[in-house]
Design a protein around this motif. Structure first.
Motif, short mmCIF file in Angstrom:
data_model
loop_
_atom_site.label_atom_id
_atom_site.label_comp_id
_atom_site.label_asym_id
_atom_site.label_seq_id
_atom_site.Cartn_x
_atom_site.Cartn_y
_atom_site.Cartn_z
N ALA A 120 0.83 -0.78 -0.67
CA ALA A 120 0.08 0.16 0.20
C ALA A 120 0.91 1.22 0.14
O ALA A 120 0.47 2.25 -0.57
CB ALA A 120 -1.20 0.21 1.58
N GLU A 121 2.06 1.10 0.61
CA GLU A 121 3.04 2.45 0.60
C GLU A 121 3.55 2.61 -0.46
O GLU A 121 3.64 3.83 -1.12
CB GLU A 121 3.49 2.43 1.75
CG GLU A 121 3.89 2.33 3.16
CD GLU A 121 5.27 2.43 3.86
OE1 GLU A 121 5.63 3.91 4.51
OE2 GLU A 121 4.71 0.91 4.51
N THR A 122 3.91 1.29 -1.01
CA THR A 122 4.70 1.78 -2.71
C THR A 122 3.64 2.11 -3.71
O THR A 122 3.62 3.26 -4.29
CB THR A 122 5.42 0.58 -2.47
OG1 THR A 122 6.23 0.52 -1.78
CG2 THR A 122 6.07 0.61 -3.87
N HIS A 123 2.74 1.46 -3.63
CA HIS A 123 1.82 1.35 -4.63
C HIS A 123 0.79 2.30 -5.34
O HIS A 123 0.25 2.26 -5.94
CB HIS A 123 1.41 -0.08 -5.17
CG HIS A 123 2.28 -0.98 -5.79
ND1 HIS A 123 2.29 -1.50 -7.35
CD2 HIS A 123 2.99 -1.92 -5.24
CE1 HIS A 123 3.88 -2.37 -6.85
NE2 HIS A 123 4.21 -2.29 -5.24
N LYS A 124 0.57 2.62 -3.83
CA LYS A 124 -0.67 3.10 -3.12
C LYS A 124 -0.57 5.25 -3.30
O LYS A 124 -0.82 5.67 -3.84
CB LYS A 124 -2.00 3.13 -2.48
CG LYS A 124 -2.24 1.53 -3.06
CD LYS A 124 -2.74 1.30 -4.75
CE LYS A 124 -4.01 0.35 -4.77
NZ LYS A 124 -3.87 0.42 -5.77
N LEU A 125 0.33 4.92 -2.24
CA LEU A 125 0.95 6.26 -1.86
C LEU A 125 1.68 7.16 -2.02
O LEU A 125 2.05 8.48 -2.31
CB LEU A 125 0.35 5.98 0.38
CG LEU A 125 -0.64 5.40 0.73
CD1 LEU A 125 -0.22 6.03 2.63
CD2 LEU A 125 -1.82 6.21 0.63
N ILE A 126 2.58 6.23 -2.87
CA ILE A 126 4.04 7.30 -3.14
C ILE A 126 4.13 6.87 -3.99
O ILE A 126 4.49 7.55 -5.11
CB ILE A 126 5.01 6.39 -2.13
CG1 ILE A 126 5.62 6.57 -0.22
CG2 ILE A 126 6.96 6.83 -2.49
CD1 ILE A 126 6.07 5.60 0.10
N ARG A 127 4.48 6.01 -4.61
CA ARG A 127 4.46 5.25 -6.07
C ARG A 127 5.88 5.87 -7.20
O ARG A 127 6.09 6.85 -7.50
CB ARG A 127 3.32 5.90 -7.71
CG ARG A 127 2.20 5.63 -7.21
CD ARG A 127 1.33 6.04 -7.56
NE ARG A 127 -0.58 6.43 -6.75
CZ ARG A 127 -1.20 7.13 -7.35
NH1 ARG A 127 -1.43 7.13 -7.72
NH2 ARG A 127 -2.23 7.26 -6.32
N PRO A 128 6.76 5.45 -6.37
CA PRO A 128 8.84 6.17 -5.99
C PRO A 128 9.02 5.65 -7.78
O PRO A 128 8.63 4.97 -8.80
CB PRO A 128 8.95 5.47 -5.47
CG PRO A 128 8.39 4.47 -5.20
CD PRO A 128 7.45 4.40 -5.39
N HIS A 129 9.49 6.93 -8.22
CA HIS A 129 10.59 6.80 -9.30
C HIS A 129 11.75 6.27 -9.18
O HIS A 129 12.28 5.26 -9.79
CB HIS A 129 10.69 8.45 -10.06
CG HIS A 129 9.52 9.05 -10.44
ND1 HIS A 129 9.30 10.18 -9.20
CD2 HIS A 129 8.88 8.72 -11.48
CE1 HIS A 129 8.38 10.73 -9.88
NE2 HIS A 129 7.67 9.86 -10.84
N LEU A 130 11.99 6.17 -7.71
CA LEU A 130 13.19 5.52 -7.64
C LEU A 130 13.31 4.88 -6.31
O LEU A 130 12.60 5.56 -5.70
CB LEU A 130 14.60 6.41 -7.33
CG LEU A 130 15.88 5.95 -7.76
CD1 LEU A 130 16.88 6.39 -8.35
CD2 LEU A 130 15.96 5.81 -5.52
N THR A 131 13.33 3.27 -6.15
CA THR A 131 13.29 2.32 -5.08
C THR A 131 14.76 2.64 -4.73
O THR A 131 15.69 1.84 -5.52
CB THR A 131 12.54 1.21 -4.85
OG1 THR A 131 11.17 1.87 -4.88
CG2 THR A 131 12.56 1.16 -3.77
N ILE A 132 15.77 2.58 -3.08
CA ILE A 132 16.44 1.53 -2.67
C ILE A 132 16.76 0.51 -2.29
O ILE A 132 15.48 1.05 -0.35
CB ILE A 132 17.50 3.27 -1.87
CG1 ILE A 132 17.68 3.64 -2.70
CG2 ILE A 132 19.01 2.63 -1.23
CD1 ILE A 132 18.68 5.12 -1.96
N LEU A 133 16.71 -0.76 -2.02
CA LEU A 133 16.93 -1.45 -0.64
C LEU A 133 18.06 -1.99 -0.05
O LEU A 133 19.27 -2.24 -0.64
CB LEU A 133 16.68 -2.86 -1.73
CG LEU A 133 14.66 -2.89 -1.42
CD1 LEU A 133 14.94 -4.75 -2.51
CD2 LEU A 133 14.36 -3.20 -0.49
#
Length: 391
Positions: A120-133
């Protein structure tokens, strides 16, 4: 029945309106970056935000580490006010604040534990262009199983379709590769010592975990930020209270080095920090002790430490001082250990110093919240902070 249908209809219209409004706000933010993984998220957020500011970008960052904070475009900080249970709605508030401030970029930690909330955080609220793991290690064992398969599956939820994913090359496994392929994201493996190879001096705040510096430098380079600006930003970064640090504490007859490694919750990260800290001490024969701060609401973490220490890791320490609800259980299993019952940091530190030799190194372990943070604050007020790369 009619009232029920009308109520549901109004509620659905409200949700659709909220979703539309949130999407519109997201569209105003040209660059959205999320940071996930088991360890190092807060340090990465703080360092990358500082680098981006040094490059002239207007950045709003959000951390959820030892102290939840907004880091504003001018570098000042604002405490996040929380009422009751921590909620991922904080990410929605972040987007609203970013739009109000007119920023170019947001950088935020993924704060969830459960897979559904990660998604939910990633796909609904933030929708990032870039992710760091940052890494894929065992933590929060009361929610996430300890196997690498389960941990990887959890963090696959943090990969947004079509985004750029940066992760240390040594953390990549086949399960992650499959998840990346399905999402259509672009994998950017970050090699060990990447920062040094591109000319970034790694001796900066947070440098005990060089992979964090490598990640931040690689992401910054992908944004066309120069090496000089990267280094300037890294040096200007103000780190979280939970970030690793060494403090010199003295009384009339002894000096003791106390290492804040509380936030490295999982044993593997903590031992990595122990090794790196001891490697920077000129006196390699210095006696090594540990102070375990156990939390009543983190029984699984206490068990994780017990299993780790009772299978030979206790030999890394001359003696372990244990504090907290589960201290009695660990004391029975760990031969060279004792319980400290006081909750007062000055009393705890006095007890430790009275028991150890002059020049000893004491590592604070297990949990930063509660007693751990009190110990760090005591060291900040009564000790001398020493650079980690050269005690």
């Amino acid at each position: 029945m009619a009232v029920f249908i009308i109520t549901i209809t109004i509620f659905l219209i409200y949700l659709l309106a909220e979703s539309y409004y949130h999407s519109k706000l997201l569209g105003r933010i040209h660059l959205r970056i999320s940071v996930s993984g088991t360890r190092g998220k807060t340090s990465i957020v703080r360092m990358l935000a500082s680098v981006c500011r040094s490059n002239g970008m207007r950045v709003l960052a959000k951390t959820t580490g030892s102290e939840a904070r907004y880091i504003l475009p001018d570098g000042s900080e604002e405490k996040i006010k929380r009422r009751g249970v921590i909620s991922i709605i904080e990410q929605k508030n972040l987007v609203k604040k970013a739009a109000q401030l007119g920023v170019d970029c947001i950088i935020t930690e993924i704060m969830s534990i459960n897979p559904e909330n990660h998604f939910a955080e990633t796909h609904k609220l933030i929708r990032p262009h870039l992710t760091i793991l940052s890494n894929l290690r065992a933590d929060h064992l009361d929610v996430v199983e300890e196997s690498q398969k389960e941990i990887t599956a959890l963090h696959i939820n943090d990969i947004y379709p079509g985004s750029n994913l940066f992760i240390p090359s040594g953390e990549i496994n086949n399960i992650l590769r499959v998840g990346i392929e399905k999402s259509g994201a672009k994998l950017n493996p970050v090699e060990k010592d990447a920062a040094t190879k591109m000319g970034v001096n790694p001796d900066v705040p947070g440098s005990m975990f060089r992979n964090n510096i490598d990640l931040v430098s690689s992401v910054a380079a992908s944004l066309s930020i120069s090496v000089d600006t990267i280094h300037r930003g890294l040096r200007a970064a103000i780190m979280d209270i939970g970030d690793s640090a060494v403090y010199l504490l003295e009384n009339k007859v002894k000096k003791v080095y106390f290492v804040n490694s509380f936030a490295a919750n999982d044993p593997l990260s903590a031992m990595e920090l122990v090794d790196k800290t001891l490697g920077s001490i000129s006196n390699t024969e210095a006696p090594v002790y540990g102070f375990l701060s156990l939390r009543a609401d983190r029984g699984e973490r206490s068990r994780q430490w017990l299993d780790f220490l009772s299978h030979g890791a206790e030999n890394r320490f001359r003696h372990l001082f244990i504090s907290g609800l589960h201290a009695g259980i660990l004391r029975k299993k760990i031969k060279e250990s004792s319980i400290i019952r006081s909750n007062d940091p000055a009393t705890i530190m006095g007890s430790i110093i009275s028991e150890v030799e002059d020049g000893s190194v004491v590592f604070g372990l297990a949990n930063i919240h509660g007693r751990g943070m009190q110990m760090v604050n005591y060291c900040r007020e009564n000790g001398i902070k020493i650079a980690l790369h050269g005690i």
